[in-house]
Design a protein around this motif. Sequence first.
Motif, PDB file in Angstrom:
ATOM      1  N   VAL A 825      77.889  27.597  77.496  1.00  0.00           N
ATOM      2  CA  VAL A 825      77.357  26.344  78.440  1.00  0.00           C
ATOM      3  C   VAL A 825      76.066  26.842  78.850  1.00  0.00           C
ATOM      4  CG1 VAL A 825      78.044  25.509  80.728  1.00  0.00           C
ATOM      5  CG2 VAL A 825      79.904  26.048  79.262  1.00  0.00           C
ATOM      6  N   VAL A 826      75.417  25.622  78.825  1.00  0.00           N
ATOM      7  CA  VAL A 826      74.086  25.903  79.537  1.00  0.00           C
ATOM      8  C   VAL A 826      73.748  25.060  80.664  1.00  0.00           C
ATOM      9  CG1 VAL A 826      71.396  26.003  78.974  1.00  0.00           C
ATOM     10  CG2 VAL A 826      72.960  26.087  77.063  1.00  0.00           C
ATOM     11  N   PRO A 827      73.860  25.707  81.747  1.00  0.00           N
ATOM     12  CA  PRO A 827      74.033  24.931  82.911  1.00  0.00           C
ATOM     13  C   PRO A 827      72.718  23.807  83.315  1.00  0.00           C
ATOM     14  CG  PRO A 827      74.286  27.127  83.199  1.00  0.00           C
ATOM     15  CD  PRO A 827      74.005  26.983  81.996  1.00  0.00           C
ATOM     16  N   ASN A 828      72.962  22.682  83.853  1.00  0.00           N
ATOM     17  CA  ASN A 828      71.864  21.847  84.185  1.00  0.00           C
ATOM     18  C   ASN A 828      71.102  21.392  83.118  1.00  0.00           C
ATOM     19  OD1 ASN A 828      72.647  21.746  86.879  1.00  0.00           O
ATOM     20  ND2 ASN A 828      71.669  23.882  87.133  1.00  0.00           N
ATOM     21  N   ALA A 829      71.389  21.832  81.852  1.00  0.00           N
ATOM     22  CA  ALA A 829      70.292  21.589  80.725  1.00  0.00           C
ATOM     23  C   ALA A 829      70.516  19.952  80.436  1.00  0.00           C
ATOM     24  CB  ALA A 829      70.552  22.429  79.563  1.00  0.00           C
ATOM     25  N   ASP A 830      69.563  19.189  80.119  1.00  0.00           N
ATOM     26  CA  ASP A 830      69.652  17.920  79.424  1.00  0.00           C
ATOM     27  C   ASP A 830      70.032  17.816  77.955  1.00  0.00           C
ATOM     28  OD1 ASP A 830      67.214  17.838  78.264  1.00  0.00           O
ATOM     29  OD2 ASP A 830      66.380  16.747  80.214  1.00  0.00           O
ATOM     30  N   ILE A 831      70.263  16.660  77.552  1.00  0.00           N
ATOM     31  CA  ILE A 831      70.794  16.522  76.016  1.00  0.00           C
ATOM     32  C   ILE A 831      69.286  16.992  75.297  1.00  0.00           C
ATOM     33  CG2 ILE A 831      70.212  14.191  75.856  1.00  0.00           C
ATOM     34  CD1 ILE A 831      72.953  15.941  74.164  1.00  0.00           C
ATOM     35  N   ASP A 832      68.052  16.710  75.614  1.00  0.00           N
ATOM     36  CA  ASP A 832      66.938  17.183  74.793  1.00  0.00           C
ATOM     37  C   ASP A 832      66.913  18.619  74.560  1.00  0.00           C
ATOM     38  OD1 ASP A 832      66.573  14.833  74.205  1.00  0.00           O
ATOM     39  OD2 ASP A 832      64.827  14.557  75.798  1.00  0.00           O
TER      40      ASP A 832
END
Length: 924
Positions: A825-832
């Motif tokens: 899980v990469v917190p706060n990352a957007d799809i790009d």
Amino acid sequence: MLEDEYQLDFFSENGFVRKQCSKCGSHFWTRDTERATCGDAPCDPYSFIGNPVFKKTFDLAEMREYFLNFFEERGHTKLERYPVIARWRDDIYLTIASIADFQPFVTSGQVPPPANPLTISQPCIRLSDLDAVGRSGRHLTTFEMMAHHAFNKKDEELYWKDRTVELCDELLNSLGVDPMAVTYKEEPWAGGGNAGPCVEVLVGGLEIATLVFMDLKQSKDGEIVIKGENYQKMDNYIVDTGYGLERFVWASKGSPTIYDAVFPNIVNELMNLAGIEHELDNSEYANILSQNARLAGLMDVSEKANLFELRKQVAFSIGTTVEKLSSIMEPVETIYAITDHTRCLTFMLADGVIPSNVKAGYLARLVLRRTLRMMKDMGITIPLSDIVKMHAHNLPEYPEFQEKLDVIEDILYHEERKFADTLERGKRMIQKSAKHYKEAGEKIPLDTLIEMYDSHGIPPEISKQAASEVGVDVDLPDNFYSLVAEGHSKAEEKEVKVFPYAERVSKLPKTKKLFYDEPTRMNFESVVLDIFDNHLVLDSTFFYPEGGGQPADHGTITVEDVVHKVIDVQAVGGVVVHILDEIKDESHIRKGDMAFGKVNEERRMAHACHHTATHIVNDAARKVLGDHVWQAGAQKFVDKARLDISHYKRISQEELNQIELIANRTVMENQRVTAEWMDRIEAEKKYGFGLYQGGVPPGSIIRVLKVADDIEACAGTHCVNTGLVGPIKMLKTERIQDGVERIEYAAGLAAVRAMQQMESYLSQSADALRVRPEHLPSTIERFFNEWKEFKKENQRLKEDLAHVHVMQMANEAVNIGDVRLVAAVVPNADIDELVKIAGELATNKDIVVLLASDSAGVKIAGAAGVDSLKAGADAGKLVRKMSEIVGGGGGGKPGMARGGGVDVDKIDEALEVGRNLLEEQISN
RNA sequence: GGGCUGGUAGAUCAGGGGAAGAUCGCUACCUUGGCAUGGUAGAGGCCUCGGGUUCAAUUCCCGACCAGUCCA
């Protein structure tokens, strides 16, 4: 048609005999008792070529002058020509005959003629025989129909058949025509709902005039049948003659073709430019042309088969081959056509037709592009406007051509460039498509050609040529254009609005329209004439019915203390019908009741402001853009109005500002707005056809409205002076059609509101940026640039960040069989971001990545390296399954996929499922 | 008035619901005495705008604007 119709005293008193043509069987009158044929083609060939039928030769100006004087001396009033674009009619675009000038109101008897009897030489344009022009030796797109007309009434006859034929005979005699050579062929005429007996006047095989005696009108119960239609006699009957000016000139010169007779200098100049030796003195060459013209006179050469037949016969008679003859004739014919077409353009453009893709403008463009194509074929590289100038100089009797040359030149320049662009674009398109079919080893299908023509304006011949340059063949069927037309014939149903009570309304007397007399009065009393459902007719009214682009007035009508809302007002044949929103239970409106009307003043005044403003703007636009500007439509609303005008390029902001300034100056000058009921013909004479810009009203009396320098027939309600219009604010321009610009503006309080609205947009924007409105442009530019830079910066940072993540995560990979899985899980990352990280990780060939984040729902990205793909991993399927868990969907390619959902709590579960599924995938 | 086509880099255009591409042009560097040419690298995109559908729209749908085009 009865034989009696042609038994004229003139014929019997002058030694004419009635005969039947031995070839075609039609009847004709002649002085020559030996004569067997009617004198018309194909029964008689041209005999005047090389053997003129008149005593002396005439050019156009001389012949026209001679004709008009001849009839003027015999009691006819000379009339100025009408434009070639039929501004006074809404059923045809171009003037196709001299009688068209007087249709429909004069011919119907509704309006008296401008003079009676009269004579005129009317330039006409007919594009129906376009293909024959140049080839036949006699067809022209533009010709002048010299005419004399007499409008007779039952109890008021000027002259009829005898005198008409007598005048014709006298004219021909005065020109030195051999009386024995003239024949009058009986040929009933019908067209445009009228019909009548008619004689064609033939000399030397050439039809030089047609004398129509129009005395019938189409009618279901008519007893006279012509060409399958029933007709009956009219109370008014009309002498409608047509003498072909160009044919007279041709007959006087006896040149091989009409083109060499009518505009020899321009023909010669163009021949020179094309490098063709056009030496009519050379007897061999002249003979070819003469033979061609003689034989072409006998057939319709717009048909391909006929043209070939013509070539065959001419080739045979002069002892050569068809190929050789064609190589001589085709360039010459093309030059003739160019000369003719450019004369046509001269008339059209000078009379104000703006080339466009609709209406008359389309016809102008059609001719124009045809001409350009032919010029290209002939290697003539001078601008089209140069040829038009030659025509203008050649026709000094039309001084208006000179005045318009600047605008015409500008229009032609635009058109030439536009066509070049279109061809260039088309060539690229067809060649691209050609390459495609070449690879497939196929020919270009017909559908593609049709689309090229229909949607992109590329003539099939040009498509074929462009394709052959790439080495691809094209089948071009002869009936190409009818195939195109077939594609259009998908039936379109038209909804015709039928007024439901027309029958009943037609029995009522015309309503007195009092809003013209007292434009500011809003309250009135009247008497109920009739009511049916919610449609109320009064004896008189102040309610303005919808018309002339002005919507109907609203308001109330009170009868017997019951108030009814008026929601629409329509005029049906002079009767004004008030449409009420509902008939209430307590209302018992009866004929003869008193009615109290109250017009909604605010609505009316807004319409009046906008209507007057429309005339002011039209006037201003003409002053700024030029005289070619012509109203093409208009509509008024309460809060704004719009005006469509013909113009050949986009209106620039500066021009719009200029129009706005002039319009407001007109307002401030507070000029009087005058309306005057005038005799139709008188008004036309005084003000020209600019009157009909807003539409052609019916009737013999029209309401002429003057606002500033704008004079139009207009039935709308107006401000009594321009000052009352208030400010005029331009809102925008739009190009609704090629060649038609729409200007939108607001006037009066609506203008003030529009300005306030604009101001509020401005101040809101300025507030948002915390700057003063005048700093908006520079601030916005700065913001936009900064935004672009931040965006790029952001992109770079994400990449860097992804890099960091990659370093970490690669170490955390778990072995599953031969592949390594990174699930995180990469917190706060957007799809790009996820996609970037995943993509980079997957550059490790044995890695499968499954990443999720909780930004704005759940986002999931997956990727697989090349080796893991071989091992069976499929990121697309993994992500789809995982996305389903979190209540969404997803997918992609095996190597890279993305997805997402809404259920944030299930992220870990989704990763777990992904991991399990991967295990399954690679174990297979 | 009716119909059709298109809008993606400065230009010409591909692509197509799941990381924005090609060619030319531009900039820098290499090759050269200089240019042409040939290399190498790079810059340059609210994928026309506004709504909608979707986990996701440059892509699909609707509308607007702009452009092109055929017909009556």
